[in-house]
Design a protein around this motif. Structure first.
Motif, PDB file in Angstrom:
ATOM      1  N   MET A 446       0.922  -6.453 -66.406  1.00  0.00           N
ATOM      2  CA  MET A 446       1.112  -6.031 -67.481  1.00  0.00           C
ATOM      3  C   MET A 446       2.584  -6.054 -67.892  1.00  0.00           C
ATOM      4  SD  MET A 446      -2.021  -3.322 -68.621  1.00  0.00           S
ATOM      5  CE  MET A 446      -1.816  -2.477 -66.941  1.00  0.00           C
ATOM      6  N   GLN A 447       3.523  -5.433 -66.981  1.00  0.00           N
ATOM      7  CA  GLN A 447       4.798  -5.287 -67.226  1.00  0.00           C
ATOM      8  C   GLN A 447       5.523  -6.561 -67.405  1.00  0.00           C
ATOM      9  OE1 GLN A 447       6.712  -2.261 -67.217  1.00  0.00           O
ATOM     10  NE2 GLN A 447       7.903  -3.616 -68.377  1.00  0.00           N
ATOM     11  N   ASP A 451       7.462  -7.554 -70.495  1.00  0.00           N
ATOM     12  CA  ASP A 451       9.048  -8.002 -70.621  1.00  0.00           C
ATOM     13  C   ASP A 451       9.072  -9.474 -71.530  1.00  0.00           C
ATOM     14  OD1 ASP A 451       9.597  -6.037 -69.127  1.00  0.00           O
ATOM     15  OD2 ASP A 451       9.635  -7.082 -67.149  1.00  0.00           O
ATOM     16  N   GLU A 452       8.159 -10.290 -71.311  1.00  0.00           N
ATOM     17  CA  GLU A 452       8.098 -11.419 -71.771  1.00  0.00           C
ATOM     18  C   GLU A 452       7.926 -11.276 -73.573  1.00  0.00           C
ATOM     19  OE1 GLU A 452       4.966 -14.321 -70.527  1.00  0.00           O
ATOM     20  OE2 GLU A 452       5.789 -14.138 -68.414  1.00  0.00           O
ATOM     21  N   ALA A 453       7.104 -10.501 -73.921  1.00  0.00           N
ATOM     22  CA  ALA A 453       6.885 -10.230 -75.425  1.00  0.00           C
ATOM     23  C   ALA A 453       8.148  -9.602 -75.810  1.00  0.00           C
ATOM     24  CB  ALA A 453       5.572  -9.278 -75.439  1.00  0.00           C
ATOM     25  N   ASN A 457      10.661 -11.223 -78.654  1.00  0.00           N
ATOM     26  CA  ASN A 457      10.868 -10.549 -80.017  1.00  0.00           C
ATOM     27  C   ASN A 457      11.955  -9.418 -80.126  1.00  0.00           C
ATOM     28  OD1 ASN A 457       8.160 -11.251 -81.514  1.00  0.00           O
ATOM     29  ND2 ASN A 457       7.565 -10.670 -79.657  1.00  0.00           N
ATOM     30  N   PRO A 458      13.378  -9.909 -79.795  1.00  0.00           N
ATOM     31  CA  PRO A 458      14.493  -8.900 -79.617  1.00  0.00           C
ATOM     32  C   PRO A 458      14.755  -7.988 -80.901  1.00  0.00           C
ATOM     33  CG  PRO A 458      15.284 -11.384 -80.121  1.00  0.00           C
ATOM     34  CD  PRO A 458      13.790 -11.351 -79.886  1.00  0.00           C
ATOM     35  N   LEU A 495       4.398   1.337 -71.255  1.00  0.00           N
ATOM     36  CA  LEU A 495       4.998   0.450 -70.633  1.00  0.00           C
ATOM     37  C   LEU A 495       6.091   0.000 -71.474  1.00  0.00           C
ATOM     38  CD1 LEU A 495       2.645  -1.647 -68.301  1.00  0.00           C
ATOM     39  CD2 LEU A 495       4.170   0.311 -67.675  1.00  0.00           C
ATOM     40  N   VAL A 496       5.815  -0.442 -72.852  1.00  0.00           N
ATOM     41  CA  VAL A 496       6.527  -1.082 -73.839  1.00  0.00           C
ATOM     42  C   VAL A 496       7.684   0.084 -74.273  1.00  0.00           C
ATOM     43  CG1 VAL A 496       6.957  -1.592 -76.198  1.00  0.00           C
ATOM     44  CG2 VAL A 496       4.961  -2.672 -74.753  1.00  0.00           C
TER      45      VAL A 496
END
Length: 503
Positions: A446-447, A451-453, A457-458, A495-496
């Motif tokens: 999930m982490q 991280d990829e998401a 989406n900076p 986590l986000v």
């Protein structure tokens, strides 16, 4: 209410002011036996025409009937549930009439010696009161075949270009339940009729003797209606509306006949004793002049022994009679703590017994109600079947609920599991495994998705870092999409926020 062409109806309030209605209800119930009443032919509904027939049910010369024991036991159980006296001795008779769907030109029935007599049913009404309907008799007989009229707009013989005969239904075990005259209901007569047929349907379903599918003809009501002028003591001439096949239609047919007959009497006319057809538009039309018992030339069936149920058999069957379904519903409604409206919705959906069985299998009542009262109702409607015909059991629904409670499935994924069970893919856990639907519980996986998401989406990530934590929903949504809904959304959000320094 639609009015038949040429018909006149009296206002209902005027009907009640001038007349007292008298009802008599005859309900025919096809039994859910594997074979027919007097032969070994199957009783499967919807089979190809004339594929479930033999010399006995076709009435071919030299063929002899053999009585279905399971049908007799069902008849006794029905009689007991209706508080009837089960007689020590009864026999069958031949009811003679000539009609294309009756292959023998007579019906094996019971006339003056039925198996169950003098009963009653305490019928619950919508206002919470009850109405005692006295039962004259419940007797055994065989069903007729079915005529299919082609080319008629109404499906009836009038206007048809040809008629076809299907004898699959001929000989199917049938119980006819006949009430004594129902008097004193006044303006509530149509509602009492509907309530009685509703209660009878629920009772027969609880007994497990019939699927009582009125839409398929396995339960049919003939409603007899007559009117007495206020203060009179003799019943008026009755009409009999045949084969009414829904609860609402029973109510509509009774009210229509009350208004029609009142108009006839009010204009100085005479009500004709006849059978009438019910039209789904809400009116009745003439059928044929009603026969009397003498017209049928009854005589004892010479090819069948009399039936003499032992007291031991009757006592054993009496022990199988369940609690009245409306009493069961009242009790479980209190246990579940739900409103009358919710219970009514469950009853109308045919879900009460399924919910109760799911609760018994270990599911919380709220979850069981949610599944059967919403998602599974939709699936049943899509398939055009009743809830109890869906290819999923209460135990399987309870197993799905358990998987959700254990955190192995989300509600969305659980619906996919249920669809797999309905499709015949196996038990819930097997479907979950085979389809790869189990929730992702590995933080490292999930982490990685988080991280990829965030990297993709900076601008959203910057908003979260700046304290706009509600923006985390967009990242959670991206992760859920990337993991095909299998990530734990609550854990993903944690986590986000942690990754953006907002934990």
């Amino acid at each position: 209410m639609t009015i038949a062409a040429g018909a006149e109806l009296l206002d209902y309030d005027d009907v009640i002011a001038r007349y007292d209605p008298v009802l008599g209800l005859e309900v025919h119930v096809e039994l859910s036996t594997a074979t027919k009443m007097f032969c070994g032919c199957a009783t499967t509904f919807g089979a190809e025409p004339n594929t479930q027939v033999c010399p006995v049910c076709l009435g071919l010369p030299g063929s002899l009937p053999v009585l279905n024991e399971a049908a007799v036991e069902s008849a006794i159980r029905i009689g007991l549930a209706l508080n009837c006296e089960i007689v020590d001795w009864c026999r069958f008779a031949r009811k003679n009439y000539f009609y294309p769907d009756m292959p023998k030109n007579y019906q094996i029935s019971q006339y003056d010696e039925p198996i169950a007599i003098n009963g009653y049913l305490e019928v619950p009404l919508e206002d919470g009161s009850t109405w005692r309907v006295e039962i004259e008799r419940a007797h055994m007989e065989e069903d007729t075949g079915k005529s299919l009229h082609i080319g008629s707009d109404t499906g009836r013989i009038a206007g048809a270009t040809e008629s076809l005969l299907d004898y699959n239904r001929a000989g199917v075990p049938l119980i006819e339940i006949v009430t004594k005259p129902i008097v004193g209901a006044g303006a509530g007569a149509p509602q009492v009729a509907r309530a009685y047929v509703t209660a009878l349907r629920d009772l027969l379903r609880a007994l497990g003797v019939s699927d009582v599918r009125m839409d398929q003809g396995s339960m049919r009501c003939d409603s007899n209606v007559s009117l007495m002028p206020k203060g009179a003591s003799e019943f008026g001439t009755r009409s009999e509306t045949k084969n009414v096949n829904s609860l609402k239609s029973v109510e509509v047919a009774v009210q229509y006949e009350m208004r029609r007959q009142a108009a006839v009497l009010g204009s100085g006319g005479t009500v004709t004793q006849e059978t009438r057809h019910f039209h789904e538009d809400g009116y009745t039309s003439p059928g044929r002049t009603k026969e009397t018992a003498e017209d049928y030339r009854y005589f004892p069936e010479p090819d069948l022994e009399p039936v003499a149920p032992s007291r031991d058999l009757v006592d054993r069957l009496r022990a199988t009679i369940p609690e009245l379904p409306w009493l069961t519903r009242k009790r479980i409604q209190q246990d579940w703590g739900i409103s009358d409206e919710v219970m009514r919705d469950l009853v109308n959906a045919g879900a009460v017994e399924l919910v109760a069985a799911t609760v018994e299998a270990g599911a919380p009542s709220e979850s069981a109600r949610a599944w059967w009262g919403n998602f599974l109702v939709q699936k049943a409607n899509e398939a055009g079947v009743g809830l109890d015909r869906l290819a999923i059991t209460p135990a399987q629904v309870a197993a799905v609920v358990k998987l959700v409670e254990e955190g192995k499935l989300s509600n969305k994924l659980a619906r996919q599991v249920v669809e797999g069970v309905l499709a015949g893919e196996g038990e819930p856990e097997q479907v979950m495994t085979d389809r790869g639907l189990a929730l992702v519980r590995d933080d490292s996986l999930m982490q990685s998705a988080v991280d990829e998401a965030l990297a993709a989406n900076p601008d959203v990530a910057e908003k979260i870092r700046g304290g706009k934590v509600q923006a985390a929903g967009a990242i959670v949504g991206a992760v859920m999409k990337a993991t095909k809904g299998q990530a734990d959304a609550a854990r993903v959000r944690e986590l986000v926020l942690a990754a953006c320094g907002q934990s």
